[in-house]
Design a protein around this motif. Structure first.
Motif, PDB file in Angstrom:
ATOM      1  N   PHE A  60      44.252  36.031  29.585  1.00  0.00           N
ATOM      2  CA  PHE A  60      43.631  35.051  30.492  1.00  0.00           C
ATOM      3  C   PHE A  60      44.563  33.908  30.869  1.00  0.00           C
ATOM      4  O   PHE A  60      44.286  33.159  31.797  1.00  0.00           O
ATOM      5  CB  PHE A  60      42.329  34.494  29.900  1.00  0.00           C
ATOM      6  N   SER A  61      45.685  33.754  30.150  1.00  0.00           N
ATOM      7  CA  SER A  61      46.656  32.725  30.526  1.00  0.00           C
ATOM      8  C   SER A  61      47.641  33.238  31.564  1.00  0.00           C
ATOM      9  O   SER A  61      48.061  32.498  32.458  1.00  0.00           O
ATOM     10  CB  SER A  61      47.419  32.235  29.289  1.00  0.00           C
ATOM     11  N   LEU A  62      48.035  34.501  31.441  1.00  0.00           N
ATOM     12  CA  LEU A  62      49.071  35.052  32.311  1.00  0.00           C
ATOM     13  C   LEU A  62      48.524  35.716  33.565  1.00  0.00           C
ATOM     14  O   LEU A  62      49.153  35.655  34.627  1.00  0.00           O
ATOM     15  CB  LEU A  62      49.916  36.059  31.516  1.00  0.00           C
ATOM     16  N   MET A  63      47.362  36.343  33.481  1.00  0.00           N
ATOM     17  CA  MET A  63      46.849  37.099  34.632  1.00  0.00           C
ATOM     18  C   MET A  63      46.639  36.228  35.880  1.00  0.00           C
ATOM     19  O   MET A  63      46.987  36.655  36.983  1.00  0.00           O
ATOM     20  CB  MET A  63      45.540  37.804  34.258  1.00  0.00           C
ATOM     21  N   PRO A  64      46.076  35.007  35.753  1.00  0.00           N
ATOM     22  CA  PRO A  64      45.954  34.178  36.963  1.00  0.00           C
ATOM     23  C   PRO A  64      47.302  33.914  37.630  1.00  0.00           C
ATOM     24  O   PRO A  64      47.409  33.919  38.869  1.00  0.00           O
ATOM     25  CB  PRO A  64      45.328  32.879  36.445  1.00  0.00           C
ATOM     26  N   THR A  88      40.169  33.510  39.976  1.00  0.00           N
ATOM     27  CA  THR A  88      41.574  33.940  39.940  1.00  0.00           C
ATOM     28  C   THR A  88      41.766  35.421  40.222  1.00  0.00           C
ATOM     29  O   THR A  88      42.844  35.821  40.671  1.00  0.00           O
ATOM     30  CB  THR A  88      42.204  33.622  38.572  1.00  0.00           C
ATOM     31  N   CYS A  89      40.775  36.232  39.929  1.00  0.00           N
ATOM     32  CA  CYS A  89      40.935  37.685  40.095  1.00  0.00           C
ATOM     33  C   CYS A  89      39.953  38.296  41.090  1.00  0.00           C
ATOM     34  O   CYS A  89      40.358  39.024  42.000  1.00  0.00           O
ATOM     35  CB  CYS A  89      40.775  38.380  38.735  1.00  0.00           C
ATOM     36  N   VAL A  90      38.673  38.018  40.918  1.00  0.00           N
ATOM     37  CA  VAL A  90      37.658  38.693  41.728  1.00  0.00           C
ATOM     38  C   VAL A  90      37.755  38.305  43.204  1.00  0.00           C
ATOM     39  O   VAL A  90      37.843  39.176  44.086  1.00  0.00           O
ATOM     40  CB  VAL A  90      36.242  38.387  41.196  1.00  0.00           C
ATOM     41  N   ILE A  91      37.750  37.014  43.492  1.00  0.00           N
ATOM     42  CA  ILE A  91      37.749  36.572  44.898  1.00  0.00           C
ATOM     43  C   ILE A  91      39.063  36.908  45.610  1.00  0.00           C
ATOM     44  O   ILE A  91      39.044  37.536  46.676  1.00  0.00           O
ATOM     45  CB  ILE A  91      37.421  35.068  44.979  1.00  0.00           C
ATOM     46  N   PRO A  92      40.242  36.528  45.057  1.00  0.00           N
ATOM     47  CA  PRO A  92      41.490  36.916  45.736  1.00  0.00           C
ATOM     48  C   PRO A  92      41.653  38.427  45.824  1.00  0.00           C
ATOM     49  O   PRO A  92      42.108  38.959  46.846  1.00  0.00           O
ATOM     50  CB  PRO A  92      42.583  36.292  44.857  1.00  0.00           C
ATOM     51  N   GLY A  93      41.266  39.138  44.749  1.00  0.00           N
ATOM     52  CA  GLY A  93      41.407  40.592  44.736  1.00  0.00           C
ATOM     53  C   GLY A  93      40.480  41.297  45.695  1.00  0.00           C
ATOM     54  O   GLY A  93      40.747  42.431  46.099  1.00  0.00           O
ATOM     55  N   SER A  94      39.383  40.652  46.064  1.00  0.00           N
ATOM     56  CA  SER A  94      38.442  41.249  47.013  1.00  0.00           C
ATOM     57  C   SER A  94      38.861  40.981  48.454  1.00  0.00           C
ATOM     58  O   SER A  94      38.869  41.891  49.289  1.00  0.00           O
ATOM     59  CB  SER A  94      37.034  40.685  46.769  1.00  0.00           C
TER      60      SER A  94
END
Length: 247
Positions: free
Chosen positions: A35-39, A105-111
């Motif tokens: 959770f620190s690196l993935m964003p 960090t993941c769901v919205i940008p990735g969608s």
């Protein structure tokens, strides 16, 4: 068989064109790998995604380039919201915010930028953050070393004094060669600085786009400078800290 997956293994799943039921959960899962690196991984790579043309989130009435810009804008806005969420999460140790941080960090940008991702890049922010911390330690150390003769803060030192000091400490040896060595040593003594301070100032000044460089000073001039400095006695007004410890 179970496998340990790292950020490089799961970053592609964030941008998978997946909009079926439960896709929010599936796009959140890579976040919890690290959770620190993935964003940082997502923010580093989202501009390189080849966006899926038939995204259900896109406004089909607009041109493709406008859709692309709008998707990038939504992702950038989401990263800004994520930063606010991350600040609260870490400041208050409120880990109940992690699902929201995963969404930002993941769901919205990735969608909005669902598509194909080539070879993922490692977050460049980490290298820049490390350099920033090292430079801050250098500025704080210089401020302490010059505290008797200067009341400037570390910020003032960085913005106003270092560029001029760097010029005084490099230009004489670049223009005059061996004849400029004594000039530089005199400047060091006037500011109660030593050979290590000269090295720090020379290194820090590169961030100001100054055309002067240590590479412009021949090796024999540097050696003569070090030799001449060590042969003389110098009155330093502040006890020195080991430069290796600061690095």
């Amino acid at each position: 068989k179970d496998f340990d997956l790292g950020p490089f293994d799961v970053i592609g799943k964030v941008f998978t064109p997946d909009f079926k039921k439960g896709f929010v959960i599936r796009k959140s899962e890579p976040y919890f790998v690290d959770f620190s690196l993935m964003p940082l991984m997502v923010e580093e790579n989202y501009l390189g995604v080849r966006r899926f043309a038939n995204s259900p989130l896109a406004d089909k009435s607009k041109r493709a380039d406008v859709q692309e810009l709008e998707a990038l804008a939504m992702a950038a806005t989401s990263f800004s919201d994520a930063d606010l969420c991350d600040t609260q999460l870490r400041r208050n140790q409120d880990y109940s915010l992690m699902p929201y941080h995963a969404a930002f960090t993941c769901v919205i940008p990735g969608s909005y930028l669902a598509g194909g991702l080539g070879r993922p890049a490692f977050p460049s922010w980490l290298g820049k953050f490390s350099s920033r911390n090292k430079n801050k330690r250098f500025f704080d150390l210089l401020k302490a070393n010059m505290s008797v003769d200067s009341t400037s803060s570390a910020t003032d030192l960085a913005l106003y004094q270092i560029p001029h000091l760097r010029r005084q400490m490099l230009k004489p040896m670049i223009d005059e060669g061996l004849d400029g060595v004594d000039t530089v040593i005199k400047t060091l003594d006037e500011y109660s600085l030593d050979r290590n301070d000269w090295e720090m100032i020379s290194e820090l000044g590169t961030r100001f786009g100054n055309p002067l460089s240590l590479k412009q000073i021949p090796g024999k001039i540097k050696a003569a400078f070090t030799r001449t400095y060590n042969q003389k006695s110098h009155m330093l007004k502040v006890a020195r800290q080991d430069l290796k410890a600061v690095r």
